[in-house]
Design a protein around this motif. Structure first.
Motif, PDB file in Angstrom:
ATOM      1  N   ALA A  45      18.508   7.378  10.311  1.00  0.00           N
ATOM      2  CA  ALA A  45      19.121   7.418   8.683  1.00  0.00           C
ATOM      3  C   ALA A  45      17.917   8.139   7.809  1.00  0.00           C
ATOM      4  O   ALA A  45      18.136   8.462   7.154  1.00  0.00           O
ATOM      5  CB  ALA A  45      19.513   6.057   8.403  1.00  0.00           C
ATOM      6  N   ARG A  46      16.420   7.888   8.459  1.00  0.00           N
ATOM      7  CA  ARG A  46      15.752   8.336   7.684  1.00  0.00           C
ATOM      8  C   ARG A  46      14.855   9.631   8.397  1.00  0.00           C
ATOM      9  O   ARG A  46      15.190   9.571   9.641  1.00  0.00           O
ATOM     10  CB  ARG A  46      14.330   6.995   7.546  1.00  0.00           C
ATOM     11  N   PRO A  47      14.208  10.377   7.532  1.00  0.00           N
ATOM     12  CA  PRO A  47      13.580  11.511   8.073  1.00  0.00           C
ATOM     13  C   PRO A  47      12.193  11.130   8.837  1.00  0.00           C
ATOM     14  O   PRO A  47      11.469  11.949   9.411  1.00  0.00           O
ATOM     15  CB  PRO A  47      13.344  12.290   6.909  1.00  0.00           C
ATOM     16  N   ALA A  48      11.566   9.952   8.694  1.00  0.00           N
ATOM     17  CA  ALA A  48      10.568   9.440   9.169  1.00  0.00           C
ATOM     18  C   ALA A  48      10.717   8.104   9.860  1.00  0.00           C
ATOM     19  O   ALA A  48      11.354   7.393   9.293  1.00  0.00           O
ATOM     20  CB  ALA A  48       9.510   9.474   8.230  1.00  0.00           C
ATOM     21  N   HIS A  49       9.720   7.814  10.787  1.00  0.00           N
ATOM     22  CA  HIS A  49       9.738   6.611  11.391  1.00  0.00           C
ATOM     23  C   HIS A  49       8.725   5.450  10.329  1.00  0.00           C
ATOM     24  O   HIS A  49       7.737   5.895   9.879  1.00  0.00           O
ATOM     25  CB  HIS A  49       8.946   6.666  12.853  1.00  0.00           C
ATOM     26  N   MET A  50       9.303   4.392  10.229  1.00  0.00           N
ATOM     27  CA  MET A  50       8.437   3.447   9.263  1.00  0.00           C
ATOM     28  C   MET A  50       8.145   2.417  10.102  1.00  0.00           C
ATOM     29  O   MET A  50       8.712   1.691  11.051  1.00  0.00           O
ATOM     30  CB  MET A  50       9.439   2.905   8.485  1.00  0.00           C
ATOM     31  N   HIS A  51       6.560   2.355  10.322  1.00  0.00           N
ATOM     32  CA  HIS A  51       6.286   1.191  10.865  1.00  0.00           C
ATOM     33  C   HIS A  51       6.191  -0.159  10.249  1.00  0.00           C
ATOM     34  O   HIS A  51       5.589  -0.376   9.575  1.00  0.00           O
ATOM     35  CB  HIS A  51       4.675   1.520  11.219  1.00  0.00           C
ATOM     36  N   LEU A  52       7.401  -0.890  10.677  1.00  0.00           N
ATOM     37  CA  LEU A  52       7.817  -2.128   9.880  1.00  0.00           C
ATOM     38  C   LEU A  52       6.629  -2.973   9.931  1.00  0.00           C
ATOM     39  O   LEU A  52       6.748  -4.184   8.961  1.00  0.00           O
ATOM     40  CB  LEU A  52       9.083  -2.537  10.484  1.00  0.00           C
ATOM     41  N   ILE A  53       5.925  -3.268  11.191  1.00  0.00           N
ATOM     42  CA  ILE A  53       4.780  -4.313  11.192  1.00  0.00           C
ATOM     43  C   ILE A  53       3.978  -4.140  10.126  1.00  0.00           C
ATOM     44  O   ILE A  53       3.452  -5.153   9.839  1.00  0.00           O
ATOM     45  CB  ILE A  53       4.062  -4.145  12.510  1.00  0.00           C
ATOM     46  N   SER A  55       4.499  -2.943   7.004  1.00  0.00           N
ATOM     47  CA  SER A  55       5.195  -2.548   5.977  1.00  0.00           C
ATOM     48  C   SER A  55       4.990  -3.532   4.734  1.00  0.00           C
ATOM     49  O   SER A  55       4.935  -2.994   3.538  1.00  0.00           O
ATOM     50  CB  SER A  55       6.976  -2.363   5.900  1.00  0.00           C
ATOM     51  N   LEU A  56       4.747  -4.833   4.820  1.00  0.00           N
ATOM     52  CA  LEU A  56       4.407  -5.839   3.849  1.00  0.00           C
ATOM     53  C   LEU A  56       3.274  -5.607   3.151  1.00  0.00           C
ATOM     54  O   LEU A  56       3.076  -5.659   2.087  1.00  0.00           O
ATOM     55  CB  LEU A  56       4.646  -7.157   4.389  1.00  0.00           C
ATOM     56  N   ARG A  57       2.202  -5.263   3.914  1.00  0.00           N
ATOM     57  CA  ARG A  57       0.868  -4.783   3.407  1.00  0.00           C
ATOM     58  C   ARG A  57       1.025  -3.354   2.726  1.00  0.00           C
ATOM     59  O   ARG A  57       0.465  -2.958   1.772  1.00  0.00           O
ATOM     60  CB  ARG A  57      -0.317  -4.522   4.649  1.00  0.00           C
ATOM     61  N   LEU A  58       1.916  -2.388   3.126  1.00  0.00           N
ATOM     62  CA  LEU A  58       2.051  -1.318   2.723  1.00  0.00           C
ATOM     63  C   LEU A  58       2.599  -1.404   1.275  1.00  0.00           C
ATOM     64  O   LEU A  58       2.099  -0.493   0.462  1.00  0.00           O
ATOM     65  CB  LEU A  58       3.288  -0.467   3.475  1.00  0.00           C
ATOM     66  N   ILE A  59       3.524  -2.407   1.016  1.00  0.00           N
ATOM     67  CA  ILE A  59       4.426  -2.390  -0.390  1.00  0.00           C
ATOM     68  C   ILE A  59       3.363  -3.196  -1.249  1.00  0.00           C
ATOM     69  O   ILE A  59       3.784  -3.149  -2.481  1.00  0.00           O
ATOM     70  CB  ILE A  59       5.707  -2.757  -0.161  1.00  0.00           C
ATOM     71  N   VAL A  60       2.205  -3.736  -0.828  1.00  0.00           N
ATOM     72  CA  VAL A  60       1.351  -4.630  -1.779  1.00  0.00           C
ATOM     73  C   VAL A  60       0.397  -3.736  -2.516  1.00  0.00           C
ATOM     74  O   VAL A  60       0.393  -3.981  -3.560  1.00  0.00           O
ATOM     75  CB  VAL A  60       0.986  -5.749  -1.036  1.00  0.00           C
ATOM     76  N   ILE A 143      10.974   7.536   0.192  1.00  0.00           N
ATOM     77  CA  ILE A 143      10.144   6.337   0.691  1.00  0.00           C
ATOM     78  C   ILE A 143       8.771   6.131  -0.125  1.00  0.00           C
ATOM     79  O   ILE A 143       8.659   4.967  -0.401  1.00  0.00           O
ATOM     80  CB  ILE A 143       9.788   6.593   2.117  1.00  0.00           C
ATOM     81  N   GLU A 144       8.106   7.026  -0.311  1.00  0.00           N
ATOM     82  CA  GLU A 144       6.885   6.964  -0.896  1.00  0.00           C
ATOM     83  C   GLU A 144       7.046   6.387  -2.451  1.00  0.00           C
ATOM     84  O   GLU A 144       6.366   5.534  -2.813  1.00  0.00           O
ATOM     85  CB  GLU A 144       6.094   8.316  -1.126  1.00  0.00           C
ATOM     86  N   ASN A 145       8.122   6.840  -3.046  1.00  0.00           N
ATOM     87  CA  ASN A 145       8.360   6.401  -4.600  1.00  0.00           C
ATOM     88  C   ASN A 145       8.758   4.799  -4.518  1.00  0.00           C
ATOM     89  O   ASN A 145       8.472   4.048  -5.382  1.00  0.00           O
ATOM     90  CB  ASN A 145       9.559   7.217  -5.189  1.00  0.00           C
ATOM     91  N   HIS A 146       9.521   4.440  -3.564  1.00  0.00           N
ATOM     92  CA  HIS A 146      10.031   3.273  -3.208  1.00  0.00           C
ATOM     93  C   HIS A 146       8.575   2.182  -3.304  1.00  0.00           C
ATOM     94  O   HIS A 146       8.464   1.103  -3.894  1.00  0.00           O
ATOM     95  CB  HIS A 146      10.703   2.895  -1.969  1.00  0.00           C
ATOM     96  N   ILE A 147       7.514   2.746  -2.428  1.00  0.00           N
ATOM     97  CA  ILE A 147       6.494   1.900  -2.037  1.00  0.00           C
ATOM     98  C   ILE A 147       5.605   1.762  -3.414  1.00  0.00           C
ATOM     99  O   ILE A 147       5.107   0.627  -3.516  1.00  0.00           O
ATOM    100  CB  ILE A 147       5.764   2.736  -0.914  1.00  0.00           C
ATOM    101  N   MET A 148       5.506   3.040  -4.130  1.00  0.00           N
ATOM    102  CA  MET A 148       4.792   2.759  -5.103  1.00  0.00           C
ATOM    103  C   MET A 148       5.426   1.936  -6.245  1.00  0.00           C
ATOM    104  O   MET A 148       4.569   1.232  -7.000  1.00  0.00           O
ATOM    105  CB  MET A 148       4.478   4.355  -5.711  1.00  0.00           C
ATOM    106  N   ALA A 149       6.772   1.818  -6.195  1.00  0.00           N
ATOM    107  CA  ALA A 149       7.495   0.895  -7.192  1.00  0.00           C
ATOM    108  C   ALA A 149       7.142  -0.559  -6.899  1.00  0.00           C
ATOM    109  O   ALA A 149       6.991  -1.245  -8.030  1.00  0.00           O
ATOM    110  CB  ALA A 149       8.889   1.352  -7.283  1.00  0.00           C
TER     111      ALA A 149
END
Length: 404
Positions: A45-53, A55-60, A143-149
């Protein structure tokens, strides 16, 4: 509707889901597949692989430049070994599956209207998560915009309430305390302890004490009304705050849903699913009514906790072996029905030990392994294996992509 063109001279293997499990299977098959007979299509569904492990640090915060390291676009590099030049990626969400009769091939219908033909189908669509980890699907920039938000929300918030005391809530609290050590953070959990009763009380109590030692408030046996815990933005938090079921008054300015995941199976008919939305499977990971369709990872109905380690290390080897057995048997039988359950070539799944490794920021955490009397390993072990780097260095070997 247009149809995805594939080489119909070959058996077409379609893997839906490019997460940790899907990529592990793709790489496992690429070492043993016959490229003259078989080809593969990866659908995500996404154009890129998200490393979910990670992801919590990524969004903080932007710590460790994770945005660059944790989002890996799919492309030719995704297909290696015997799939190199013999595989293709399709970006799209599956909306429905047209199953063939008697083990024959079928079709996937994507949200774009595109049709993808398959001879053998593997479903590894993983989980759906609430807003913090509900990454967009349309583009890498989205995806990047979501992370920055999300980063902006956390930075601006003065008091944060995390609704759900499972591993997501605990790990997010730890990441927030690393970046905002003085910011008030509360976890509210409906159960009597954090996590669930799969794990012994001694582990659940120990992880609660560790997160509380960092200044996180933990409220157990309590909840806020479901409508208040819904997926809201910071601007929608009631001005007067909440009153919990136990009568406590909370006045956060940011409410973050951190409850558990849900199987991403809405594209399948309900007769193939359990009451919880999980896919019913045989011990060979095949769907009972469709011998040429396999499912594994978070989406399967199996009495075990879901997790990336199970999909990659316990499910994948058996699924890969069974797919190769299926392909070999399909060439030798005169009918389209392949009975792997009756074959001594198949690998049957009987479950795996329960294990969990919860981080609490970069330098803390606790792990539990359900072996012997139940082993708990402390911060040194979790920091070394997971918390410090979140295994980010392993991603290129899985995706075939190296960030610039």
């Amino acid at each position: 509707m247009s149809s995805k063109k594939t080489d119909r001279e070959k058996t077409v293997i379609v893997i839906v889901g490019g997460g940790i499990g899907g990529l592990a299977l793709l790489n496992a098959l690429s070492a043993s597949i016959n490229p003259e007979k078989h080809t593969v299509v990866l659908v995500d569904a996404r154009p890129a692989h998200m490393h979910l492990i990670s992801s919590l640090r990524l969004i903080v915060s932007d710590a460790d430049d994770l945005l660059k390291q944790a989002v890996h676009p799919y492309g030719d590099h995704t297909f290696r070994d015997k799939f190199a030049g013999n595989g293709s990626f399709v970006h799209g969400s599956v909306t429905s599956v047209k199953f063939g009769d008697g083990g024959k091939g079928g079709q996937l219908i994507l949200d774009s209207g595109e049709v993808v033909d398959y001879d053998l189908l593997v479903l590894a669509t993983g989980s759906s998560w609430p807003r913090p980890l509900g990454f967009p699907t349309e583009s890498k920039s989205a995806i990047e915009n979501h992370i920055m938000a999300r980063r902006a929300e956390f930075a601006e918030a003065k008091d944060i309430l995390l609704v759900g005391g499972g591993s997501v809530g605990i790990e997010l609290a730890g990441e927030l305390k690393d970046i905002f050590p003085s910011k008030p953070i509360t976890i509210i959990q409906r159960e009597r302890l954090l996590l669930n009763n799969t794990y012994p009380d001694k582990y659940r109590i120990a992880i609660q004490k560790q997160i509380e030692a960092r200044g996180v408030t933990v409220l157990t046996n309590d909840a806020i009304p479901a409508s208040d815990a819904s997926d809201v933005s910071a601007s929608q938090v009631p001005k007067d705050g909440f009153v919990t079921e136990q009568g406590k008054k909370l006045k956060p300015d940011l409410v973050v849903p951190t409850w558990g995941n849900r199987p991403n199976t809405s594209y399948l008919p309900t007769d193939l699913l359990s009451s919880t939305g999980h896919v019913k499977i045989l011990p060979t990971f095949q769907l009972p009514a469709h011998s040429n369709v396999f499912a594994f990872g978070d989406i399967i109905e199996w009495k075990e906790q879901k997790g990336a380690a199970k999909a990659a290390f316990f499910h994948t080897p058996k699924v890969a072996k069974n797919i190769m057995a299926y392909l070999n048997l399909a060439e030798s039988v005169t009918t389209s029905s392949v009975d792997l359950m009756a074959s001594n070539k198949s690998a049957k799944y009987s479950g795996s030990m329960e294990m969990i490794m919860i981080t609490n920021g970069k330098a803390r955490g606790l792990a539990y392994f359900d072996i012997l009397w139940g082993i708990i390993l402390g911060r040194w072990f979790v920091t070394l294996l997971k918390a410090k780097t979140l295994m980010i260095g392993r991603i290129p070997s899985q995706t075939g992509y190296t960030p610039n």
